[in-house]
Design an enzyme around this catalytic site. Structure first.
Site, PDB file in Angstrom:
ATOM      1  N   HIS A 137       0.851  -1.199   0.000  1.00 14.71           N
ATOM      2  CA  HIS A 137       0.000   0.000   0.000  1.00 14.71           C
ATOM      3  C   HIS A 137       0.883   1.244   0.000  1.00 14.71           C
ATOM      4  CE1 HIS A 137      -3.910   2.021   1.272  1.00 14.71           C
ATOM      5  NE2 HIS A 137      -3.020   3.001   1.195  1.00 14.71           N
ATOM      6  N   HIS A 175       1.347   5.214  -2.312  1.00 10.76           N
ATOM      7  CA  HIS A 175       0.803   6.117  -3.339  1.00 10.76           C
ATOM      8  C   HIS A 175       1.973   6.669  -4.152  1.00 10.76           C
ATOM      9  CE1 HIS A 175      -3.360   6.289  -1.652  1.00 10.76           C
ATOM     10  NE2 HIS A 175      -2.696   5.833  -0.599  1.00 10.76           N
ATOM     11  N   ASP A 228       2.383   3.382   2.691  1.00 12.70           N
ATOM     12  CA  ASP A 228       1.369   4.396   2.375  1.00 12.70           C
ATOM     13  C   ASP A 228       1.966   5.645   1.744  1.00 12.70           C
ATOM     14  OD1 ASP A 228      -1.158   5.382   2.083  1.00 12.70           O
ATOM     15  OD2 ASP A 228      -1.579   5.646   4.217  1.00 12.70           O
TER      16      ASP A 228
HETATM   17 FE   FE2 Z   1      -3.484   5.143   1.293  1.00 14.83          FE
END
Ligand code: FE2
Length: 422
Positions: free
Chosen positions: A59, A61, A310
């Site tokens: 996970h 971005h 993340d």
């Molecule tokens: Fe996220």
């Protein structure tokens, strides 16, 4: 044999770590046993180091990484991060997004990552994130496997034309369908968005990974909808709820009832400690919530739990270096997983548990597995978490793709080793 790794300590799933050599032929592991004597094109002495399947970031971005300094987040809050991201999306271009993504990917690989699942924001008409990351996926395929999640950052059902925009993004060929039900305008819009996501995943044969209940509000209860849809449609193991931070604030009676549905549904959960700890519970004074999903209790209940990075220097989180061991260590501390089996479980979450979430086949250190390997300068899973050592070698499909020389430390001219010498 092409390569033999001598004197390894082999970590494979939940088996006890054991001493063995590892023989690689082509893209696969041919043998894992003590004292391999076969001829090899190359022999590498691991010197008693831990060898496991590579770290996995399930996970991140990558369309937003390394942008923290472009528009500094002065308050450090989620709201300012969202506003800054909206500004950046208007002025960014394809090549700069790709260059930053490639740099962050190389940071992760250098520290032992072999698989990355990235979200790509699908909320703009031009689909710049999807286009950039689909191109990057091909460009880096010799060193890492990327999965791309179509991620509707601004929601699906909260905007006119939102469902159509999202379906057009799905037509571009992501690996995974994302969502953000708690960010839709109403409970009903959130549920409708999940129905669309599950319908499309069934139709297209894709995995699901939705941001879910990434808030402090105990009334945010979309994880139960995901668990029920997963169960009802027979999609066990193919669906992941990311964040689930509201679970921290649920009443215990509700949380443990939910665990039953998570188990029945075979719904995976990903915790993202860096962002959740920094961004959530901001309105709390004291006592202040930890704003993390219930990693230890989910793990104890037998639910597949993974850990993601993340953000890496983006509008929401200004720090980070793509280090999945650091993410596991933070989880260990915040979730109080300091029992010896719990420490090993945190290592497992960033390796083979994340592999389960990505639905990877042939992951691990056993004959027949793909020769995707990471060699850590440590002698146990717990020492990886304790020392955060160099990852000396990273192999992708039988090829060495990254190497790091461990730090040399001296005190008064004498060498200092952070291990106990085992
Ligand atoms: Fe996220």
């Amino acid at each position: 044999m092409d390569i033999i790794l001598k004197n390894a300590l082999v970590a494979h799933e939940d088996q006890p770590v054991r001493a063995a050599d590892i023989a690689i032929e082509g893209e696969r592991i041919a043998a894992v046993e003590p004292g391999i004597t076969a001829e090899a094109g190359e022999t590498i002495d691991c010197g008693g180091r831990l060898v496991s399947g590579p770290l996995i970031d399930p996970h991140v971005h990558l369309d937003a990484v390394l942008t923290a300094n472009l528009e500094p987040n002065v308050s450090g809050t989620l709201h300012e991060g969202i506003a800054n991201w909206a500004k950046q999306k208007k002025i960014r271009d394809l090549e700069s997004v790709k260059a930053r993504a490639r740099q962050a990917i190389d940071w992760e690989i250098a520290q032992g990552a072999g698989f990355i699942r990235t979200h790509a924001d699908t909320s703009d008409e031009g689909q710049l994130s999807m286009r950039a990351l689909l191109e990057v996926k091909d460009e880096v395929s010799d060193r890492v496997d990327l999965q791309i999640v179509a991620f509707p950052q601004d929601g699906i059902h909260s905007h006119p034309g939102g469902p159509e925009l999202f379906v057009r993004a799905l037509d571009m060929g992501p690996d995974v369908i994302g969502g953000i039900p708690h960010n839709e305008a109403t409970r009903e819009a959130g549920v409708a968005s999940l129905k669309l996501i599950f319908d499309e995943a069934e139709k297209r044969g894709l995995l699901i990974d939705a941001h879910c209940d990434e808030v402090d509000d105990p009334n945010s209860r979309f994880t139960e909808v995901m668990a029920h849809e997963t169960y009802y449609r027979g999609m066990q193991g193919r669906v992941t709820a990311s964040h689930c931070a509201a679970m921290h604030s649920y009443a215990n009676a509700y949380a443990f009832r939910l665990f039953g549905w998570l188990e029945r549904g075979g719904l995976n959960v990903i915790a993202n400690p860096f962002d959740n700890l920094i961004l959530l519970a901001r309105e709390d004074t004291y006592p202040k919530r930890r704003a993390m999903t219930r990693v230890k209790e989910l793990w104890q209940a037998g639910i597949t739990v993974g850990i993601g990075h993340d953000s890496i220097m983006d509008p929401w989180y200004p720090l980070g270096r793509g280090d999945m061991v650091q993410a596991a260590s933070l989880t260990l501390h915040v979730c109080q997983m300091s029992g010896m089996a719990e420490i090993d479980a945190c290592f497992d979450m960033v390796t083979w548990k994340n592999a389960e979430i990505l639905a990877l086949e042939d992951y691990g250190v056993a004959p027949g597995c793909r020769a995707d390997l990471a060699v850590f300068d440590a002698a146990s899973k717990a020492d990886v978490l304790r020392i955060n050592p160099a990852c000396t070698h990273v192999f992708k499909r039988g090829k060495l793709v990254a190497a790091t020389t461990p730090a040399s430390r001296t005190v008064m001219g004498q060498s200092v080793d952070l291990t106990l010498g085992n």
